[in-house]
Design a protein around this motif. Structure first.
Motif, PDB file in Angstrom:
ATOM      1  N   ASN A   1       7.729  26.803   2.874  1.00  0.00           N
ATOM      2  CA  ASN A   1       7.315  25.479   2.437  1.00  0.00           C
ATOM      3  C   ASN A   1       7.188  24.498   3.599  1.00  0.00           C
ATOM      4  O   ASN A   1       7.475  24.843   4.752  1.00  0.00           O
ATOM      5  CB  ASN A   1       8.317  24.931   1.419  1.00  0.00           C
ATOM      6  N   ALA A   2       6.749  23.283   3.295  1.00  0.00           N
ATOM      7  CA  ALA A   2       6.673  22.209   4.288  1.00  0.00           C
ATOM      8  C   ALA A   2       7.395  20.995   3.727  1.00  0.00           C
ATOM      9  O   ALA A   2       7.430  20.786   2.508  1.00  0.00           O
ATOM     10  CB  ALA A   2       5.217  21.856   4.580  1.00  0.00           C
ATOM     11  N   VAL A   3       7.975  20.203   4.600  1.00  0.00           N
ATOM     12  CA  VAL A   3       8.693  18.999   4.188  1.00  0.00           C
ATOM     13  C   VAL A   3       7.844  17.779   4.517  1.00  0.00           C
ATOM     14  O   VAL A   3       7.449  17.573   5.664  1.00  0.00           O
ATOM     15  CB  VAL A   3      10.056  18.892   4.889  1.00  0.00           C
ATOM     16  N   ALA A   4       7.561  16.988   3.506  1.00  0.00           N
ATOM     17  CA  ALA A   4       6.789  15.755   3.695  1.00  0.00           C
ATOM     18  C   ALA A   4       7.752  14.579   3.833  1.00  0.00           C
ATOM     19  O   ALA A   4       8.663  14.419   3.023  1.00  0.00           O
ATOM     20  CB  ALA A   4       5.871  15.532   2.502  1.00  0.00           C
ATOM     21  N   SER A   5       7.552  13.769   4.856  1.00  0.00           N
ATOM     22  CA  SER A   5       8.387  12.585   5.075  1.00  0.00           C
ATOM     23  C   SER A   5       7.600  11.334   4.707  1.00  0.00           C
ATOM     24  O   SER A   5       6.393  11.236   4.973  1.00  0.00           O
ATOM     25  CB  SER A   5       8.822  12.499   6.540  1.00  0.00           C
ATOM     26  N   TYR A   6       8.282  10.362   4.103  1.00  0.00           N
ATOM     27  CA  TYR A   6       7.649   9.116   3.660  1.00  0.00           C
ATOM     28  C   TYR A   6       8.193   7.922   4.449  1.00  0.00           C
ATOM     29  O   TYR A   6       9.243   7.373   4.116  1.00  0.00           O
ATOM     30  CB  TYR A   6       7.918   8.895   2.173  1.00  0.00           C
ATOM     31  N   PRO A   7       7.478   7.486   5.488  1.00  0.00           N
ATOM     32  CA  PRO A   7       7.911   6.311   6.238  1.00  0.00           C
ATOM     33  C   PRO A   7       7.377   5.020   5.606  1.00  0.00           C
ATOM     34  O   PRO A   7       6.252   4.989   5.083  1.00  0.00           O
ATOM     35  CB  PRO A   7       7.303   6.541   7.625  1.00  0.00           C
ATOM     36  N   ALA A   8       8.193   3.974   5.640  1.00  0.00           N
ATOM     37  CA  ALA A   8       7.799   2.661   5.124  1.00  0.00           C
ATOM     38  C   ALA A   8       7.883   1.644   6.256  1.00  0.00           C
ATOM     39  O   ALA A   8       8.786   1.702   7.091  1.00  0.00           O
ATOM     40  CB  ALA A   8       8.715   2.241   3.972  1.00  0.00           C
ATOM     41  N   ALA A   9       6.945   0.717   6.274  1.00  0.00           N
ATOM     42  CA  ALA A   9       6.942  -0.295   7.335  1.00  0.00           C
ATOM     43  C   ALA A   9       6.243  -1.560   6.857  1.00  0.00           C
ATOM     44  O   ALA A   9       5.411  -1.523   5.945  1.00  0.00           O
ATOM     45  CB  ALA A   9       6.231   0.248   8.581  1.00  0.00           C
TER      46      ALA A   9
ATOM     47  N   ALA B   1       3.029  -4.476   3.212  1.00  0.00           N
ATOM     48  CA  ALA B   1       3.836  -3.311   3.586  1.00  0.00           C
ATOM     49  C   ALA B   1       3.059  -2.035   3.288  1.00  0.00           C
ATOM     50  O   ALA B   1       2.125  -2.031   2.482  1.00  0.00           O
ATOM     51  CB  ALA B   1       5.165  -3.305   2.831  1.00  0.00           C
ATOM     52  N   LEU B   2       3.478  -0.960   3.944  1.00  0.00           N
ATOM     53  CA  LEU B   2       2.789   0.329   3.811  1.00  0.00           C
ATOM     54  C   LEU B   2       3.809   1.457   3.728  1.00  0.00           C
ATOM     55  O   LEU B   2       4.795   1.472   4.462  1.00  0.00           O
ATOM     56  CB  LEU B   2       1.880   0.546   5.022  1.00  0.00           C
ATOM     57  N   VAL B   3       3.560   2.393   2.816  1.00  0.00           N
ATOM     58  CA  VAL B   3       4.390   3.601   2.710  1.00  0.00           C
ATOM     59  C   VAL B   3       3.447   4.796   2.633  1.00  0.00           C
ATOM     60  O   VAL B   3       2.652   4.908   1.694  1.00  0.00           O
ATOM     61  CB  VAL B   3       5.300   3.578   1.464  1.00  0.00           C
ATOM     62  N   THR B   4       3.514   5.681   3.612  1.00  0.00           N
ATOM     63  CA  THR B   4       2.639   6.853   3.645  1.00  0.00           C
ATOM     64  C   THR B   4       3.423   8.120   3.306  1.00  0.00           C
ATOM     65  O   THR B   4       4.649   8.113   3.276  1.00  0.00           O
ATOM     66  CB  THR B   4       1.988   7.016   5.035  1.00  0.00           C
ATOM     67  N   ALA B   5       2.691   9.215   3.083  1.00  0.00           N
ATOM     68  CA  ALA B   5       3.325  10.484   2.743  1.00  0.00           C
ATOM     69  C   ALA B   5       3.492  11.378   3.953  1.00  0.00           C
ATOM     70  O   ALA B   5       3.774  12.568   3.819  1.00  0.00           O
ATOM     71  CB  ALA B   5       2.520  11.201   1.661  1.00  0.00           C
TER      72      ALA B   5
ATOM     73  N   LYS C   1       2.625  -6.154  -6.015  1.00  0.00           N
ATOM     74  CA  LYS C   1       1.370  -5.541  -6.416  1.00  0.00           C
ATOM     75  C   LYS C   1       1.178  -4.282  -5.584  1.00  0.00           C
ATOM     76  O   LYS C   1       1.148  -4.348  -4.350  1.00  0.00           O
ATOM     77  CB  LYS C   1       0.196  -6.494  -6.169  1.00  0.00           C
ATOM     78  N   PHE C   2       1.088  -3.138  -6.238  1.00  0.00           N
ATOM     79  CA  PHE C   2       0.941  -1.867  -5.523  1.00  0.00           C
ATOM     80  C   PHE C   2      -0.509  -1.410  -5.529  1.00  0.00           C
ATOM     81  O   PHE C   2      -1.220  -1.545  -6.519  1.00  0.00           O
ATOM     82  CB  PHE C   2       1.814  -0.794  -6.166  1.00  0.00           C
ATOM     83  N   SER C   3      -0.920  -0.837  -4.416  1.00  0.00           N
ATOM     84  CA  SER C   3      -2.237  -0.209  -4.305  1.00  0.00           C
ATOM     85  C   SER C   3      -1.992   1.228  -3.880  1.00  0.00           C
ATOM     86  O   SER C   3      -1.538   1.485  -2.756  1.00  0.00           O
ATOM     87  CB  SER C   3      -3.097  -0.940  -3.273  1.00  0.00           C
ATOM     88  N   PHE C   4      -2.246   2.178  -4.794  1.00  0.00           N
ATOM     89  CA  PHE C   4      -1.954   3.582  -4.530  1.00  0.00           C
ATOM     90  C   PHE C   4      -3.227   4.334  -4.153  1.00  0.00           C
ATOM     91  O   PHE C   4      -4.268   4.180  -4.789  1.00  0.00           O
ATOM     92  CB  PHE C   4      -1.329   4.230  -5.764  1.00  0.00           C
ATOM     93  N   ALA C   5      -3.128   5.169  -3.129  1.00  0.00           N
ATOM     94  CA  ALA C   5      -4.261   5.981  -2.677  1.00  0.00           C
ATOM     95  C   ALA C   5      -3.742   7.028  -1.713  1.00  0.00           C
ATOM     96  O   ALA C   5      -2.546   7.046  -1.371  1.00  0.00           O
ATOM     97  CB  ALA C   5      -5.323   5.111  -2.009  1.00  0.00           C
ATOM     98  N   GLY C   6      -4.632   7.907  -1.260  1.00  0.00           N
ATOM     99  CA  GLY C   6      -4.244   8.870  -0.239  1.00  0.00           C
ATOM    100  C   GLY C   6      -3.861   8.110   1.028  1.00  0.00           C
ATOM    101  O   GLY C   6      -4.441   7.057   1.333  1.00  0.00           O
ATOM    102  N   SER C   7      -2.911   8.636   1.773  1.00  0.00           N
ATOM    103  CA  SER C   7      -2.432   7.937   2.966  1.00  0.00           C
ATOM    104  C   SER C   7      -3.546   7.633   3.960  1.00  0.00           C
ATOM    105  O   SER C   7      -3.552   6.586   4.612  1.00  0.00           O
ATOM    106  CB  SER C   7      -1.340   8.773   3.659  1.00  0.00           C
TER     107      SER C   7
ATOM    108  N   LEU D   1       0.869  -1.176   0.000  1.00  0.00           N
ATOM    109  CA  LEU D   1       0.000   0.000   0.000  1.00  0.00           C
ATOM    110  C   LEU D   1       0.905   1.225   0.000  1.00  0.00           C
ATOM    111  O   LEU D   1       1.766   1.365   0.870  1.00  0.00           O
ATOM    112  CB  LEU D   1      -0.893  -0.004   1.247  1.00  0.00           C
ATOM    113  N   ALA D   2       0.729   2.123  -0.960  1.00  0.00           N
ATOM    114  CA  ALA D   2       1.639   3.266  -1.075  1.00  0.00           C
ATOM    115  C   ALA D   2       0.897   4.556  -1.418  1.00  0.00           C
ATOM    116  O   ALA D   2      -0.104   4.544  -2.143  1.00  0.00           O
ATOM    117  CB  ALA D   2       2.700   2.987  -2.138  1.00  0.00           C
TER     118      ALA D   2
END
Length: 264
Positions: free
Chosen positions: A221-229, A97-101, A76-82, A50-51
């Motif tokens: 601006n703002a900094v977006a971090s992408y954690p994966a788990a 696994a999951l990767v959010t914005a 297999k990726f599933s993309f959507a809003g976090s 999930l990403a």
């Protein structure tokens, strides 16, 4: 006194050796086959990841590379809003696994996910139509009531970041629509249904022939971090952990840099 080697003993020895050869060859299968340099590759598995929507293009490229390097593994990726991905995890959707914005969404899943690792960072830009027909130059221009500005919904990471930067600059914007993810915001601008929208730098870069990206200064601006788990419900925990770990390797990081993402 020396022992006599009988034909029966010889046959038994040959049979034992024959049985040991395939066993040795099969040893370590749970760790995957060896790579060209002799190191162990990832365990073979069909993984669902999930990403966040903003990772769509780069993860498709990364996935092909990972599968090529690890024969027998399919991604297999599933993309959507976090926020949508988090809801899927809470509802027990089968995934590995999951990767959010953003870290906020991931932090809300501590009971469902393993320890996260930030794999990349991103920044915001103002997306306008090609050649910037409305001559938008800075954030303050978005306050013009004549403009059709679209933002992501407040619960979406990019929507939250957008409101954060606007609030800090004391800029009031009334969006004509609030979208479920960053790609939906980009699409509105791309199709001419909005004059401008706030998206990630990397998303605007995917359609340079259709939208123009207006830079937002770092101090605004703002900094977006992408954690994966990995997800605790995964039935392929070792394979999932191997993929998450790979995202921090120089090879994967180069793909992210080439796509415009910043270092973790």
């Amino acid at each position: 006194m020396s022992s006599t080697i009988t034909p029966r003993r010889t046959a038994a020895a040959v049979l034992t050796a024959a049985l040991l050869v395939p066993l040795a060859a099969c040893g370590g299968d749970d760790k995957g086959s060896g790579t060209k340099d002799g190191s162990s590759s990832a365990p073979k598995a069909n993984l669902t990841v999930l990403a966040a929507s903003s990772l769509t293009d780069v993860f498709k490229t990364a996935g092909k590379k990972y599968e090529k390097e690890n024969p027998g593994t399919k991604l297999k990726f599933s993309f959507a809003g976090s926020q949508e991905l988090a809801a899927q995890v809470k509802q027990g959707a089968p995934a590995d696994a999951l990767v959010t914005a953003d870290t906020k969404t991931m932090d809300g899943l501590k009971s469902d996910a393993g320890k996260p690792t930030v794999i990349a960072k991103n920044r915001l830009v103002i997306a306008t139509g090609k050649n910037n027909p409305e001559k938008i130059r800075k954030l303050k221009d978005l306050a013009d009531p004549k403009l059709k500005v679209v933002l992501a919904a407040p619960e979406v990471p990019v929507g939250r970041y957008s409101r954060q930067v606007l609030d800090e600059q004391k800029i009031k914007v009334k969006p004509v629509s609030e979208e479920a993810n960053v790609r939906a915001v980009l699409s509105k601008v791309e199709l001419g249904e909005a004059d401008a929208g706030i998206v990630y730098k990397t998303d605007a870069a995917t359609v340079p022939d259709k939208v123009q990206a207006i830079k937002i200064p770092d101090d605004e601006n703002a900094v977006a971090s992408y954690p994966a788990a990995t997800l605790k419900s995964s039935k392929n925990s070792k394979a999932a952990a191997a993929f998450v770990k790979w995202l921090s390797t120089p090879e994967a990081q180069k793909l992210l840099r080439d796509a415009g993402f910043q270092k973790p």
